[in-house]
Design a protein around this motif. Structure first.
Motif, PDB file in Angstrom:
ATOM      1  N   ASP A 104       0.812  -1.226   0.000  1.00 53.90           N
ATOM      2  CA  ASP A 104       0.000   0.000   0.000  1.00 53.90           C
ATOM      3  C   ASP A 104       0.845   1.276   0.000  1.00 53.90           C
ATOM      4  O   ASP A 104       0.303   2.363   0.135  1.00 53.90           O
ATOM      5  CB  ASP A 104      -0.927   0.014   1.217  1.00 53.90           C
ATOM      6  N   GLU A 105       2.175   1.127  -0.127  1.00 49.69           N
ATOM      7  CA  GLU A 105       3.061   2.284  -0.079  1.00 49.69           C
ATOM      8  C   GLU A 105       3.977   2.311  -1.294  1.00 49.69           C
ATOM      9  O   GLU A 105       4.323   1.280  -1.854  1.00 49.69           O
ATOM     10  CB  GLU A 105       3.944   2.252   1.171  1.00 49.69           C
ATOM     11  N   TYR A 106       4.372   3.531  -1.663  1.00 48.58           N
ATOM     12  CA  TYR A 106       5.319   3.729  -2.749  1.00 48.58           C
ATOM     13  C   TYR A 106       6.407   4.678  -2.283  1.00 48.58           C
ATOM     14  O   TYR A 106       6.159   5.578  -1.491  1.00 48.58           O
ATOM     15  CB  TYR A 106       4.626   4.332  -3.979  1.00 48.58           C
ATOM     16  N   GLY A 107       7.608   4.449  -2.761  1.00 48.53           N
ATOM     17  CA  GLY A 107       8.699   5.389  -2.516  1.00 48.53           C
ATOM     18  C   GLY A 107       8.635   6.468  -3.578  1.00 48.53           C
ATOM     19  O   GLY A 107       8.661   6.164  -4.767  1.00 48.53           O
ATOM     20  N   ILE A 108       8.516   7.712  -3.167  1.00 50.21           N
ATOM     21  CA  ILE A 108       8.356   8.824  -4.095  1.00 50.21           C
ATOM     22  C   ILE A 108       9.468   9.840  -3.843  1.00 50.21           C
ATOM     23  O   ILE A 108       9.663  10.280  -2.715  1.00 50.21           O
ATOM     24  CB  ILE A 108       6.989   9.507  -3.899  1.00 50.21           C
ATOM     25  N   LEU A 109      10.182  10.192  -4.910  1.00 48.41           N
ATOM     26  CA  LEU A 109      11.224  11.209  -4.814  1.00 48.41           C
ATOM     27  C   LEU A 109      10.915  12.294  -5.836  1.00 48.41           C
ATOM     28  O   LEU A 109      11.152  12.113  -7.025  1.00 48.41           O
ATOM     29  CB  LEU A 109      12.598  10.604  -5.081  1.00 48.41           C
ATOM     30  N   PRO A 110      10.360  13.431  -5.397  1.00 47.84           N
ATOM     31  CA  PRO A 110      10.030  14.514  -6.334  1.00 47.84           C
ATOM     32  C   PRO A 110      11.187  15.506  -6.483  1.00 47.84           C
ATOM     33  O   PRO A 110      11.997  15.686  -5.573  1.00 47.84           O
ATOM     34  CB  PRO A 110       8.844  15.194  -5.668  1.00 47.84           C
ATOM     35  N   VAL A 111      11.248  16.131  -7.641  1.00 49.40           N
ATOM     36  CA  VAL A 111      12.120  17.279  -7.878  1.00 49.40           C
ATOM     37  C   VAL A 111      11.182  18.404  -8.293  1.00 49.40           C
ATOM     38  O   VAL A 111      10.413  18.254  -9.240  1.00 49.40           O
ATOM     39  CB  VAL A 111      13.152  16.990  -8.989  1.00 49.40           C
ATOM     40  N   PHE A 112      11.246  19.512  -7.570  1.00 48.89           N
ATOM     41  CA  PHE A 112      10.325  20.616  -7.818  1.00 48.89           C
ATOM     42  C   PHE A 112      10.956  21.676  -8.721  1.00 48.89           C
ATOM     43  O   PHE A 112      12.176  21.816  -8.772  1.00 48.89           O
ATOM     44  CB  PHE A 112       9.899  21.262  -6.501  1.00 48.89           C
ATOM     45  N   VAL A 113      10.104  22.427  -9.406  1.00 50.39           N
ATOM     46  CA  VAL A 113      10.565  23.555 -10.206  1.00 50.39           C
ATOM     47  C   VAL A 113      11.199  24.550  -9.238  1.00 50.39           C
ATOM     48  O   VAL A 113      10.616  24.877  -8.198  1.00 50.39           O
ATOM     49  CB  VAL A 113       9.379  24.201 -10.965  1.00 50.39           C
ATOM     50  N   PRO A 114      12.404  25.032  -9.557  1.00 46.42           N
ATOM     51  CA  PRO A 114      13.072  25.971  -8.646  1.00 46.42           C
ATOM     52  C   PRO A 114      12.245  27.245  -8.435  1.00 46.42           C
ATOM     53  O   PRO A 114      11.592  27.742  -9.338  1.00 46.42           O
ATOM     54  CB  PRO A 114      14.380  26.304  -9.370  1.00 46.42           C
ATOM     55  N   VAL A 115      12.317  27.753  -7.205  1.00 49.26           N
ATOM     56  CA  VAL A 115      11.637  28.995  -6.846  1.00 49.26           C
ATOM     57  C   VAL A 115      12.666  30.118  -6.940  1.00 49.26           C
ATOM     58  O   VAL A 115      13.765  29.999  -6.392  1.00 49.26           O
ATOM     59  CB  VAL A 115      11.074  28.914  -5.408  1.00 49.26           C
ATOM     60  N   PRO A 116      12.348  31.215  -7.633  1.00 55.18           N
ATOM     61  CA  PRO A 116      13.311  32.315  -7.743  1.00 55.18           C
ATOM     62  C   PRO A 116      13.673  32.859  -6.362  1.00 55.18           C
ATOM     63  O   PRO A 116      12.819  32.980  -5.485  1.00 55.18           O
ATOM     64  CB  PRO A 116      12.586  33.384  -8.561  1.00 55.18           C
ATOM     65  N   PHE A 117      14.924  33.184  -6.179  1.00 58.62           N
ATOM     66  CA  PHE A 117      15.410  33.728  -4.914  1.00 58.62           C
ATOM     67  C   PHE A 117      15.211  35.232  -4.895  1.00 58.62           C
ATOM     68  O   PHE A 117      15.510  35.922  -5.857  1.00 58.62           O
ATOM     69  CB  PHE A 117      16.899  33.410  -4.728  1.00 58.62           C
ATOM     70  N   GLN A 118      14.668  35.725  -3.790  1.00 59.63           N
ATOM     71  CA  GLN A 118      14.499  37.166  -3.618  1.00 59.63           C
ATOM     72  C   GLN A 118      15.511  37.643  -2.592  1.00 59.63           C
ATOM     73  O   GLN A 118      15.679  37.030  -1.536  1.00 59.63           O
ATOM     74  CB  GLN A 118      13.087  37.497  -3.132  1.00 59.63           C
ATOM     75  N   ARG A 119      16.185  38.708  -2.900  1.00 59.23           N
ATOM     76  CA  ARG A 119      17.172  39.263  -1.986  1.00 59.23           C
ATOM     77  C   ARG A 119      16.467  39.787  -0.738  1.00 59.23           C
ATOM     78  O   ARG A 119      15.471  40.496  -0.816  1.00 59.23           O
ATOM     79  CB  ARG A 119      17.908  40.408  -2.673  1.00 59.23           C
ATOM     80  N   ILE A 120      16.996  39.441   0.409  1.00 57.43           N
ATOM     81  CA  ILE A 120      16.470  39.918   1.686  1.00 57.43           C
ATOM     82  C   ILE A 120      17.586  40.697   2.385  1.00 57.43           C
ATOM     83  O   ILE A 120      18.722  40.227   2.457  1.00 57.43           O
ATOM     84  CB  ILE A 120      16.015  38.751   2.597  1.00 57.43           C
ATOM     85  N   ARG A 121      17.266  41.853   2.901  1.00 55.55           N
ATOM     86  CA  ARG A 121      18.247  42.678   3.598  1.00 55.55           C
ATOM     87  C   ARG A 121      17.764  42.973   5.016  1.00 55.55           C
ATOM     88  O   ARG A 121      16.576  43.062   5.254  1.00 55.55           O
ATOM     89  CB  ARG A 121      18.441  44.010   2.877  1.00 55.55           C
ATOM     90  N   ARG A 122      18.702  43.141   5.897  1.00 49.74           N
ATOM     91  CA  ARG A 122      18.367  43.563   7.255  1.00 49.74           C
ATOM     92  C   ARG A 122      18.785  45.011   7.375  1.00 49.74           C
ATOM     93  O   ARG A 122      19.966  45.333   7.379  1.00 49.74           O
ATOM     94  CB  ARG A 122      19.081  42.713   8.290  1.00 49.74           C
ATOM     95  N   ILE A 123      17.789  45.878   7.429  1.00 50.72           N
ATOM     96  CA  ILE A 123      18.056  47.315   7.501  1.00 50.72           C
ATOM     97  C   ILE A 123      17.297  47.885   8.693  1.00 50.72           C
ATOM     98  O   ILE A 123      16.095  47.677   8.834  1.00 50.72           O
ATOM     99  CB  ILE A 123      17.605  48.026   6.211  1.00 50.72           C
ATOM    100  N   THR A 124      17.995  48.566   9.541  1.00 46.29           N
ATOM    101  CA  THR A 124      17.436  49.199  10.743  1.00 46.29           C
ATOM    102  C   THR A 124      16.546  48.234  11.521  1.00 46.29           C
ATOM    103  O   THR A 124      15.490  48.605  12.021  1.00 46.29           O
ATOM    104  CB  THR A 124      16.656  50.493  10.407  1.00 46.29           C
TER     105      THR A 124
END
Length: 89
Positions: free
Chosen positions: A43-63
């Motif tokens: 009743d089980e299957y081994g599943i290994l997915p590869v997902f479409v990459p998500v674009p990276f957004q620059r995050i900054r720490r300011i004040t």
């Protein structure tokens, strides 16, 4: 989008498509590639997915704030960001 499927044990197409839908629903991302195989439990299957990459957004720490863009900053905070020393790799 076409999903590349690795199914060496010829698991029924309905099971493979159900696995793809389940992975996309759980992760909230689109499956690009999937490998599926049988396990010791019928009743089980081994599943290994590869997902479409998500674009990276620059995050900054300011004040003390984590921000992606400066569009909500007032002139003083924009000036502070502009005057900071920029480091590069």
């Amino acid at each position: 989008m076409h999903v590349k499927i690795h199914n060496p044990e010829n698991i029924p197409e309905s099971v493979v498509q159900a696995a793809i839908r389940m992975m996309e629903k759980e992760e909230g991302r689109t499956v690009q590639e999937i490998s599926i195989r049988r396990t010791g439990n019928p009743d089980e299957y081994g599943i290994l997915p590869v997902f479409v990459p998500v674009p990276f957004q620059r995050i900054r720490r300011i004040t003390g704030y984590l921000v992606g863009t400066l569009d909500r900053f007032n002139d003083a905070k924009r000036a502070e960001e502009h005057d900071r020393v920029k480091h590069s790799l």
